[in-house]
Design an enzyme around this catalytic site. Structure first.
Site, short mmCIF file in Angstrom:
data_model
loop_
_atom_site.label_atom_id
_atom_site.label_comp_id
_atom_site.label_asym_id
_atom_site.label_seq_id
_atom_site.Cartn_x
_atom_site.Cartn_y
_atom_site.Cartn_z
N HIS A 261 0.82 -1.21 0.00
CA HIS A 261 0.00 0.00 0.00
C HIS A 261 0.86 1.26 0.00
CE1 HIS A 261 -3.69 -2.37 1.65
NE2 HIS A 261 -3.67 -2.34 0.33
N HIS A 391 -4.49 -5.69 -10.96
CA HIS A 391 -3.16 -5.21 -10.59
C HIS A 391 -2.13 -5.51 -11.68
CE1 HIS A 391 -3.99 -3.95 -6.46
NE2 HIS A 391 -4.73 -5.04 -6.32
#
Length: 418
Positions: A261, A391
Site C-alpha cells: 500500500h 493489478h
C-alpha cells in the site's frame, strides 16, 4: 519546492522498444487468460484456479470488487482496440446494476450468487470500485455508465462521506445500520476511493471528485503516514486515531503495515499531484518517502520480492510474497522515474520486473501466480487461484503511457497509440 533531480544515468527500460513490446505482450496474455475463461453465463465472472478453470462452476459467490475490476480493465481494453472487450464491459455493468445494486435500500451489496445476496453489507471498498467501473465505462460510452456514476456518487456522498474527517466511513449493514457500532475506519477503502475519484474527475470534469481525493490523501498520507516515517497506517478508530493493535481480515485488513500500500499510494499521490496542477508541494516528497521506505523495509534483500506485512517494529510478519505489491511497485517506480527521476527508481523498476518475470508469471497455465512463499514458490494460503486481472494488467500498461492520469485518461489522450 524544486522536485527535479539530474536525469538517471542508467536510462529507462520504459523507453526501450523491446521492453515496451514485452510489457504489451504480457498485457495481451492477461487479457486472453481472463476474457475467454472468466465469463459466467449466469452473470458476473468466475474466480479461476491455476489452470484457468472456475473454482466453483455451479453457484459461485461474486464479489463486487471483482466484477467492477473486470469492467475497469476491459474498458481499458476497449480503448486500446481489443476485440470483444466491450462485451465484457457490458456483461459486468449489467451484473453490477441488476444484481449488486440494492433497489430497496440503495447502494451496492458486497457479494451475491445465483440466489441473491450472500454478504449484503455495504462496504466503502466495494462502492469505490463501483465508482471506478462506472467512470471507466463512461469513457467508452456504455449506456449504464452515467446512471451508475450518478447513483454511486449520491450514495458515497450521503452515506459514506464524513466531512469532518475528509474521508469515508467503512461499512454498514444492508439497511444502513451500523456494523459493530461503526467503530472502524480504514485506509484501504479510502485509498481505492482516491483512485476512483480521480477517474471520475477525469471522466466528468467535476472538480468535487478531485477535491475529495485530495482530502483523503491529506489525511491518510500527509498527516498519518507522514507522522510515522512514511509508513502507511492501515487501521483507525472513528476519530481517525491509529489502532496499531487491530486484527482483522488478513486479505482486506491485514494487521501491522502493508508495504504494497505504500507503493500504491506513491503512484496515486503523483497522479493526484499531476491532476491537481502540481499545487501541493508535499506530494512528490511523500511519494519518494513512501517508495524509499517500501524498498528499504518491505523488500526481501536476500530472496527478492516484497513481504506481505510488517509489524510496527518493521519486522516482516507475513513473509509470503503476493503479486499485487510487485505490480504496484512497478507502477510506482515508473511514476517516480517520470516525475523525480533517479538511478534508485530505475534500479528498483528493473529489480521488481525481474522478480515478476522470474516468479509471478505462469508460463505453463497462463495468468500470474497471486501468491508465492518467502522462497518464491507458488502457494495458496490467502488466494486460492487466479481471481484478478486488475493489478497485473495495470502494471504492464502504466509504463507504456504518460504518468499523468488514470489509464483510461492517458490512453484516450494518446488515441490508443502505444
Amino acid at each position: 519546492m524544486n522536485t527535479q533531480v539530474e536525469p538517471a544515468t542508467l536510462g529507462n527500460w520504459s523507453t526501450r522498444a523491446y521492453h515496451r513490446r514485452w510489457l504489451l505482450d504480457q498485457a495481451s496474455a492477461l487479457f486472453d487468460f481472463f476474457q475467454y475463461r472468466a465469463v459466467n453465463p449466469k452473470g458476473g465472472f468466475y474466480d479461476l484456479d491455476d489452470a484457468g478453470k472456475p473454482l466453483d462452476a455451479t453457484n459461485p459467490v461474486r464479489g463486487i470488487h471483482s466484477t467492477a475490476r473486470m469492467v475497469h480493465c476491459f474498458s481499458i481494453g476497449s480503448l486500446l482496440g481489443r476485440p470483444g472487450a466491450n462485451e465484457i464491459v457490458d456483461h459486468g455493468m449489467n451484473y453490477l446494476w441488476k444484481h449488486h445494486r440494492d433497489t430497496k435500500h440503495g447502494g451496492y451489496v458486497w457479494s451475491v450468487n445465483n440466489d441473491g445476496p450472500v454478504d449484503s453489507s455495504k462496504q466503502g471498498y466495494g462502492h469505490a470500485f463501483v465508482l471506478l467501473a462506472a467512470s471507466s465505462a463512461k469513457t467508452i460510452g456504455h449506456p449504464l455508465a452515467d446512471g451508475m456514476l450518478a447513483d454511486v456518487t449520491e450514495i458515497l456522498n450521503a452515506k459514506f462521506w464524513e466531512e469532518k474527517h475528509g474521508a469515508i466511513a467503512e461499512e454498514f449493514n444492508q439497511d444502513w445500520s451500523l456494523i459493530d457500532g461503526g467503530s472502524y475506519r480504514g485506509q484501504n477503502s479510502n485509498m481505492h476511493l482516491t483512485e476512483a475519484l480521480m477517474a471520475a474527475f477525469e471522466a466528468t470534469g467535476d472538480k468535487s471528485y478531485l477535491d475529495k481525493a485530495e482530502s483523503i490523501a491529506d489525511l491518510v498520507i500527509r498527516r498519518s503516514a507522514g507522522s510515522v516515517g512514511w509508513r502507511v497506517a492501515e487501521h483507525f478508530n472513528t476519530d481517525w486515531v491509529l489502532d496499531k493493535d487491530y486484527r482483522g481480515n488478513e486479505m482486506f485488513r491485514p494487521s501491522g503495515t502493508t508495504p504494497g500500500h505504500w507503493l500504491e499510494w506513491a503512484r496515486l499521490i503523483l497522479q493526484l499531484w499531476s491532476l491537481g496542477e502540481k499545487r501541493h508541494d508535499w506530494m512528490p516528497e511523500a511519494a519518494k518517502g513512501l517508495f524509499s521506505q517500501s524498498m528499504s523495509l518491505g523488500w526481501d534483500s536476500k530472496k527478492n520480492g516484497f513481504f506481505y506485512t510488517l509489524d510496527w517494529e518493521d519486522v516482516p510478519a507475513k513473509r509470503n510474497k503476493l503479486w499485487w505489491p510487485a505490480c504496484e511497485g512497478a507502477g510506482a517506480a515508473y511514476y517516480l522515474n517520470e516525475h523525480v527521476p533517479s538511478d534508485f527508481h530505475e534500479e528498483s523498476y528493473r529489480k521488481i520486473w525481474s522478480v515478476i518475470g522470474q516468479a509471478f508469471i505462469d508460463r505453463t497455465n497462463g495468468g500470474w501466480h497471486e501468491e508465492l512463499t518467502e522462497d518464491l514458490v507458488p502457494a495458496h494460503t490467502l488466494f486460492p487461484g487466479k481471481g484478478d486481472i486488475y493489478h497485473a494488467l495495470q502494471a504492464c500498461l502504466i509504463p507504456l503511457f504518460s504518468a499523468t492520469g488514470s489509464l483510461t485518461k492517458v490512453i484516450t489522450e494518446a488515441g490508443g497509440k502505444i
